[in-house]
Motif scaffolding. Structure first.
Motif, PDB file in Angstrom:
ATOM      1  N   GLY A 141      35.007  29.453  37.831  1.00 40.38           N
ATOM      2  CA  GLY A 141      36.225  30.085  36.847  1.00 40.38           C
ATOM      3  C   GLY A 141      35.936  31.002  35.450  1.00 40.38           C
ATOM      4  O   GLY A 141      35.649  30.996  34.697  1.00 40.38           O
ATOM      5  N   ARG A 142      34.428  31.676  35.892  1.00 47.34           N
ATOM      6  CA  ARG A 142      34.394  32.657  34.509  1.00 47.34           C
ATOM      7  C   ARG A 142      34.859  33.132  34.643  1.00 47.34           C
ATOM      8  O   ARG A 142      35.492  34.689  35.508  1.00 47.34           O
ATOM      9  N   ALA A 143      35.295  33.125  33.789  1.00 51.74           N
ATOM     10  CA  ALA A 143      36.494  33.605  33.339  1.00 51.74           C
ATOM     11  C   ALA A 143      36.490  35.821  33.340  1.00 51.74           C
ATOM     12  O   ALA A 143      36.936  36.995  33.024  1.00 51.74           O
ATOM     13  N   GLU A 144      35.503  35.477  31.882  1.00 49.88           N
ATOM     14  CA  GLU A 144      34.830  37.553  31.304  1.00 49.88           C
ATOM     15  C   GLU A 144      34.450  38.056  32.341  1.00 49.88           C
ATOM     16  O   GLU A 144      34.015  39.264  32.475  1.00 49.88           O
ATOM     17  N   SER A 145      34.766  37.725  34.081  1.00 49.08           N
ATOM     18  CA  SER A 145      34.546  38.047  35.735  1.00 49.08           C
ATOM     19  C   SER A 145      35.593  38.249  36.449  1.00 49.08           C
ATOM     20  O   SER A 145      36.441  37.779  36.112  1.00 49.08           O
ATOM     21  N   PRO A 146      35.563  39.004  36.786  1.00 51.18           N
ATOM     22  CA  PRO A 146      36.900  39.198  38.381  1.00 51.18           C
ATOM     23  C   PRO A 146      35.808  38.645  39.790  1.00 51.18           C
ATOM     24  O   PRO A 146      37.444  38.210  40.358  1.00 51.18           O
ATOM     25  N   ASP A 147      35.148  37.620  39.448  1.00 55.24           N
ATOM     26  CA  ASP A 147      35.476  36.190  41.000  1.00 55.24           C
ATOM     27  C   ASP A 147      36.583  35.865  40.680  1.00 55.24           C
ATOM     28  O   ASP A 147      37.080  35.310  41.479  1.00 55.24           O
ATOM     29  N   ILE A 148      37.940  35.314  39.746  1.00 60.53           N
ATOM     30  CA  ILE A 148      38.793  33.943  40.126  1.00 60.53           C
ATOM     31  C   ILE A 148      39.351  35.121  40.739  1.00 60.53           C
ATOM     32  O   ILE A 148      39.988  34.605  41.800  1.00 60.53           O
ATOM     33  N   TRP A 149      39.483  36.666  40.442  1.00 59.82           N
ATOM     34  CA  TRP A 149      40.145  37.534  41.773  1.00 59.82           C
ATOM     35  C   TRP A 149      39.757  37.292  42.690  1.00 59.82           C
ATOM     36  O   TRP A 149      40.831  37.916  43.821  1.00 59.82           O
ATOM     37  N   LEU A 150      38.737  37.626  42.684  1.00 56.07           N
ATOM     38  CA  LEU A 150      37.821  37.725  44.319  1.00 56.07           C
ATOM     39  C   LEU A 150      37.943  36.494  44.738  1.00 56.07           C
ATOM     40  O   LEU A 150      37.909  36.324  46.449  1.00 56.07           O
ATOM     41  N   GLN A 151      38.192  35.301  44.610  1.00 50.80           N
ATOM     42  CA  GLN A 151      38.617  33.998  45.451  1.00 50.80           C
ATOM     43  C   GLN A 151      39.630  33.971  45.643  1.00 50.80           C
ATOM     44  O   GLN A 151      40.714  33.046  46.558  1.00 50.80           O
ATOM     45  N   ASP A 189      42.037  37.023  46.550  1.00 44.40           N
ATOM     46  CA  ASP A 189      42.384  38.182  46.477  1.00 44.40           C
ATOM     47  C   ASP A 189      43.385  38.292  48.442  1.00 44.40           C
ATOM     48  O   ASP A 189      43.421  39.375  48.628  1.00 44.40           O
ATOM     49  N   TRP A 190      42.519  37.215  48.780  1.00 42.39           N
ATOM     50  CA  TRP A 190      42.656  37.801  50.207  1.00 42.39           C
ATOM     51  C   TRP A 190      44.349  37.076  50.601  1.00 42.39           C
ATOM     52  O   TRP A 190      44.388  37.182  51.677  1.00 42.39           O
ATOM     53  N   LEU A 191      44.837  36.609  49.633  1.00 41.47           N
ATOM     54  CA  LEU A 191      45.933  35.978  49.713  1.00 41.47           C
ATOM     55  C   LEU A 191      47.244  37.259  49.970  1.00 41.47           C
ATOM     56  O   LEU A 191      48.015  37.747  50.753  1.00 41.47           O
ATOM     57  N   VAL A 192      46.259  38.911  49.417  1.00 39.16           N
ATOM     58  CA  VAL A 192      47.869  39.888  49.236  1.00 39.16           C
ATOM     59  C   VAL A 192      46.257  41.214  50.518  1.00 39.16           C
ATOM     60  O   VAL A 192      46.837  42.004  49.911  1.00 39.16           O
ATOM     61  N   GLU A 193      45.798  40.392  51.414  1.00 36.31           N
ATOM     62  CA  GLU A 193      44.969  40.977  52.352  1.00 36.31           C
ATOM     63  C   GLU A 193      45.080  40.972  53.249  1.00 36.31           C
ATOM     64  O   GLU A 193      45.796  39.391  53.633  1.00 36.31           O
TER      65      GLU A 193
END
Lengths: 498, 194
Positions: free
Chosen positions: A238-248, A250-254
């Motif tokens: 849950g590191r909010a300061e990085s795009p990590d949350i999105w990277l977990q 993003d598979w949903l829109v790929e």
């Protein structure tokens, strides 16, 4: 002569009786599937209009007219809008639009009086709406799905709220999907086997199954992220300061999960062509198999690469096979639709019927998306993690939107709306089709041209022409959606019509 | 020409409530399976890097095995409730539903003991975080199952079981069985293979 007609027994959900509830209170208490479906359709179209405006602004940011970071007030804000655009089109626009159409149309198609669990369907609409508002408001308040440039404590809290809203939206859509799928399985009329249900009802059953096997995986991701993010400095997920949350997430829109939005498109397009030509398929069972295969290829919870080395997953045989195979059902269904056209009367009026034009546009966009998806998984092209990813996304989203408009033109009476005028219908689907084509094309060419792996594809700024084409595409898509929303009118009340 | 309406034939479709709950159950199962998959992947990655997952002796197998036994017993009682509902046997139905609820509460109580016993801090590391994510999600699922059982119990207090309520008990039992299967996964992955 005496005829014996057995009474219909298996419509456990009887049609909603006319009630004396005031019109304004209807949306809160109704158990009428058409009303709930119409609520989904109208609100998702309005959200679609807002999302397409955000998309146009993002495209503007890629041109050299405005600096992307300055336009929204910082790189984080741009990232928030960039992610909102993607999540919103999937969870707040296309899926609910098609679900709403299904809620109104499927019960009548299968001979059921109403949806199974009509109150659960209404609850799903309101939960979805509240979840959608939470998502939008929390993103505007500095939340979102991670950041690229550090965060403050408040932004971290807003992100937790965004995650909650996202989970709420997903759960609501799943409840609605269960309601529709149960209607097809349990409440279809006697003598109708599952293989005999109309293509759209079948496609919704397949789509609901694919959603049920994919979207809950995103809930699991959100549970882990939320547990880490909330209340203390995050340690891993849950590191909010990085795009990590999105990277977990993003598979949903790929690929392949992005095709979750496209399964009902096949059913709508096929039925629209059949309605416009007045002809029937010589092999209806083939349509059943094709749609089922496409649903299978859309199940995508396994495709997230955050927890493994990306190359392990994406160079794997299964990922490549899914990417390539997705072209087959789309091409096969397009062939089936072409057969309907050939069997039907070939007058110009029929060929220019807005339903026919729209169905053709939806299938072409979906075909283009599947084709780009196939190119994307072929390693020598080196298109993974480039803008080609968004070419697939734009193609599928636009196919879903166009199919939604086609459904409004094909079944207006079931949605209790006035028929969309032919000129307006033709114009809106052509606008959306043209806009989406430009988006897909510019994204694909950008994918071939870009060397750097840039999360938000800002590196495209080097190519002014492509960025302008992209902007024009986004504006046309927004214009098409605006036209559709403006053309929606409720059907006259019975007394007024009389 | 005269038309005579015959009595309606018995519907042969699958029961609506059971079908709906079956699909919802499948969705919950997929979510939980994904959580366990994340747990296993992270543990594997930690071990591949030579790191310790849980400190030795911190996670005891005894209470977890007791929970497994409790849930195995609850399979019997919830199925007993289904049978009682089918045969309109109200006394047995109440007892079976009540005992099932008691077993559910006992498992939550045992989890509370496990949390006290392990004394993990949720921000102690990936292992602790995922331990709470997986077990906490299971407890939430179990509470959902208990709510379904409680609702059917309350509804059965208001009148005879009847066909609709019998389907409700079946649906609740279906969900409950899925919870037990999920706990079997937790028991093996989290507590046995640690």
């Amino acid at each position: 002569m005496t005829l014996t007609e057995p009474a219909v027994a298996d419509s456990e959900a009887a049609p909603a009786a006319p009630s004396e509830v005031p019109a304004l209170a209807q949306p809160f208490v109704t158990s009428d599937s058409a009303t709930v479906g119409r609520l989904f359709v109208v609100v998702s179209l309005l959200l679609g209009l807002g999302t397409s405006v955000v998309g146009a602004l993002l495209s503007l940011g890629r041109t050299e007219v405005v600096d992307p970071a300055d336009m929204f007030g910082g790189l984080n804000a741009y990232f928030r809008m960039w992610t909102l655009y993607r999540v919103s089109f999937m969870l707040l626009v296309v899926l609910p639009l098609l679900l709403g159409v299904a809620m109104a149309v499927v019960p009548q198609q299968v001979g059921a009086g109403n949806l199974a669990f009509p109150r659960a369907a209404l609850a799903s609409f309101w939960s979805w709406l509240i979840g959608a508002l939470i998502v939008v408001v929390s993103v505007l308040a500095g939340g979102g799905w991670g950041a690229v440039d550090g965060v403050t404590g408040n932004e971290s809290d807003a992100m937790a709220l965004t995650l909650l809203g996202t989970a709420m939206v997903i759960v609501a859509l799943l409840v609605g999907a269960v309601s529709v799928a149960t209607t097809v399985i349990s409440l279809r009329r006697s003598g109708m086997s599952l293989l005999e249900v109309p293509p759209f009802a079948w496609s919704m059953l397949v789509a609901a199954a694919a959603w049920l096997f994919t979207l809950p995986v995103a809930i699991a991701n959100i549970v882990v992220i939320y547990a880490d993010l909330r209340g203390r400095p995050a340690i891993a997920f849950g590191r909010a300061e990085s795009p990590d949350i999105w990277l977990q997430l993003d598979w949903l829109v790929e690929q392949p999960a992005v095709y979750l939005m496209a399964v009902p498109v096949l059913g709508i397009a096929f039925e629209a062509v059949a309605a416009a030509t007045g002809s029937r398929s010589s092999r209806p069972e083939a349509v059943t198999v094709i749609v089922g295969l496409f649903g299978l290829l859309a199940v995508g919870g396994w495709s997230q690469d955050y927890f493994t080395a990306p190359q392990d997953l994406r160079d794997g045989l299964v990922y490549v096979a899914f990417g390539l195979a997705a072209t087959v059902p789309v091409a096969a269904l397009a062939g089936g639709a072409a057969e309907l056209v050939l069997r039907g009367p070939k007058s110009l009026d029929r060929l220019l019927d807005p339903r026919m034009v729209g169905a053709g546009a939806a299938l072409k966009l979906l075909g283009a998306a599947a084709l780009v998806g196939a190119l994307r998984v072929i390693e020598p092209f080196d298109l993974l993690d480039t803008a080609a990813t968004w070419a697939v996304f734009h193609g599928v989203v636009a196919a879903g939107l166009v199919a939604g408009v086609v459904a409004l033109m094909t079944w207006p009476q079931r949605l209790s709306i006035r028929p969309v005028p032919a000129m307006v219908g033709r114009g809106t689907v052509l606008l959306m089709g043209a806009g989406a084509s430009l988006l897909v094309l510019s994204d694909l060419i950008s994918g071939f041209m870009s060397d750097a792996r840039d999360l938000m594809a800002l590196a495209l700024d080097a190519n002014v022409v492509l960025n302008v084409v992209n902007l024009v595409g986004a504006l046309l898509l927004a214009a098409g959606l605006a036209g559709t929303a403006a053309a929606l009118r409720p059907a006259p009340a019975r007394s007024e019509a009389a | 020409m005269r038309t005579t309406a015959l009595p309606a034939a018995e519907a042969t479709r699958p029961r609506t409530v059971v079908v709906g709950v079956l699909m919802a159950t499948a969705a919950v199962f997929v979510a939980f399976a994904a959580l366990v998959a994340i747990y296993v992947q992270q543990r594997q990655a930690a071990r591949a890097a030579g790191a310790e997952w849980f400190p030795d002796g911190s996670v005891e197998l005894g209470p977890a095995g007791m929970m497994m036994m409790t849930l195995m017993l609850s399979i019997v009682t919830v199925q007993w409730a289904v049978q009682a509902a089918r045969t309109e046997d109200r006394p047995h139905g109440f007892i079976a539903l009540g005992v099932t609820l008691m077993f559910g509460a006992a498992v939550i109580n045992q989890f509370w003991f496990v949390y006290q016993d392990t004394a993990f801090a949720i921000d102690g590391g990936r292992a602790e975080l995922l331990f709470y994510a997986v077990t906490g999600s299971f407890i939430a699922m179990l509470i959902g199952g208990m709510a379904m059982v409680a609702v059917t119990t309350i509804r059965s207090l208001m009148g005879p079981f009847g066909r609709e309520l019998a389907h409700g008990v079946q649906a609740a039992a279906l969900y409950w069985h899925m919870c037990v299967v999920c706990y079997f996964g937790v028991w093996y992955v989290v507590f046995i293979t640690k």
